[in-house]
Design an enzyme around this catalytic site. Structure first.
Site: not given
Length: 331
Positions: A26-28, A83, A108, A231, A252
């Site tokens: 998967g993702i990893q 997990d 993890h 933002e 600013s």
């Protein structure tokens, strides 16, 4: 003082002649598999047969195996599923393939730290956790760079666990950026705390609260969305790239003065006290137990809360506004 390791501290030859099984493409997992393969390591890819991840592994040039077959054939087993499914995969597929001298790796520490997985004493148990998504791990590897990683040793049966972990980290490019030594306990508890109080829980609650206050005061939901959600990326990007001080140098003076004088009125001592309570819940295992029981009960609270937030006005307004932003729609 933390220890940080680099290429010079890691010997990739320690993985030579070893088969590394990536359980969970998967993702990893896909990033680890491809980077290790390109580093000259023999990789076995595994996922659920017929799943999109199984197909992706095939498209990437692997001949995927079941978790049981991969664990049996491998010397080094990298368990990279979510997990919540790891304990079941471990019990049903991996445990029988764990023989003396093998290595079990996690990205993890949750299931080890909270005793959902209790490995046999005659194997090495380590963690290599890249501090970035798999897509970034892969891209940095291709660019001959790296994503910083965490390294932790839970069990050193062979006496070489740290060296083997560093070799793995080098195989995915981590030692080019730096590998920070930690523990399963520290990684797990700080990770859960960060997710709950800042990165996910804190941020999403803050965004919704700001949005609701503006809308309740009669301002247009679209204006509230822009100011309280849209933002935010501009600010977090600046913080990630240059730190809080660097961000303040790029906004600013009006924004800076409001930040310095009003921010502490939002995140008050009461907020910090609640954070301390949440940290204690993490440290004691109270949160882990709650989450484990929630999964055993088929996630009734989890699903109800997700549904409730999905129906929040900010999501309806956001969907409309994002459709006006081709750069977001394209992604």
């Amino acid at each position: 003082m933390v220890k940080i390791y680099y290429d010079k501290d890691a010997d990739l030859k320690l993985l030579k002649g070893k088969r590394v099984a990536i359980i969970g493409y998967g993702i990893q997992g896909h990033a680890h598999a491809l980077c290790l393969k390109d580093s000259g390591v023999e990789v076995l890819a595994s996922d659920l047969k017929g799943s999109p991840n199984w197909k992706k592994a095939e498209d990437d040039g692997f001949e995927p195996l079941s978790a049981a077959d991969a664990a049996k054939e491998a010397d080094f087993i990298s368990l990279l599923t979510e997990d919540t499914v790891q304990p079941k995969v471990y019990r049903n597929e991996i445990l029988s393939g764990l023989k003396k001298g093998k290595t079990l790796l996690f990205a993890h520490g949750f299931n080890i730290h909270f005793n959902q997985i209790v490995p046999p004493k005659d194997i090495d148990v380590i963690m290599v956790a890249p501090k970035g998504p798999g897509s970034l791990v892969r891209q940095m590897y291709i660019d001959k760079k790296g994503v910083p990683c965490l390294l932790a040793i839970y069990q050193d049966s062979t006496g070489k666990a740290k060296q083997i972990g560093l070799a793995y980290a080098r195989g995915i490019g981590g030692t080019k950026a730096g590998v920070i030594e930690t523990t399963f306990k520290e990684e797990t508890e700080t990770d859960l705390f960060g997710e709950q109080t800042v990165l996910c829980g804190g941020v999403s609650a803050l965004i919704k609260a700001g949005f609701e206050v503006l809308v309740e005061a009669g301002y247009a939901p679209e204006m509230a969305y822009f100011e309280c959600l849209h933002e935010l990326k501009l600010i977090t990007d600046m913080i990630q790239e240059t730190g809080i001080t660097g961000m303040r140098e790029r906004v600013s003076d009006t924004a800076k003065f409001g930040d310095l004088t009003r921010g502490p009125r939002i995140i008050t001592q009461q907020t910090k006290d609640e954070m301390r309570k949440i940290l204690k819940e993490v440290q004691s295992g109270e949160f882990a137990q709650e989450w484990i029981l929630e999964n055993q009960a088929n996630r009734p609270v989890f699903n109800a809360l997700l549904k409730k937030d999905k129906e929040h006005l900010i999501e309806k307004v956001g969907e409309k506004l994002r459709s006006m932003m081709p750069w977001i729609k394209k992604k």
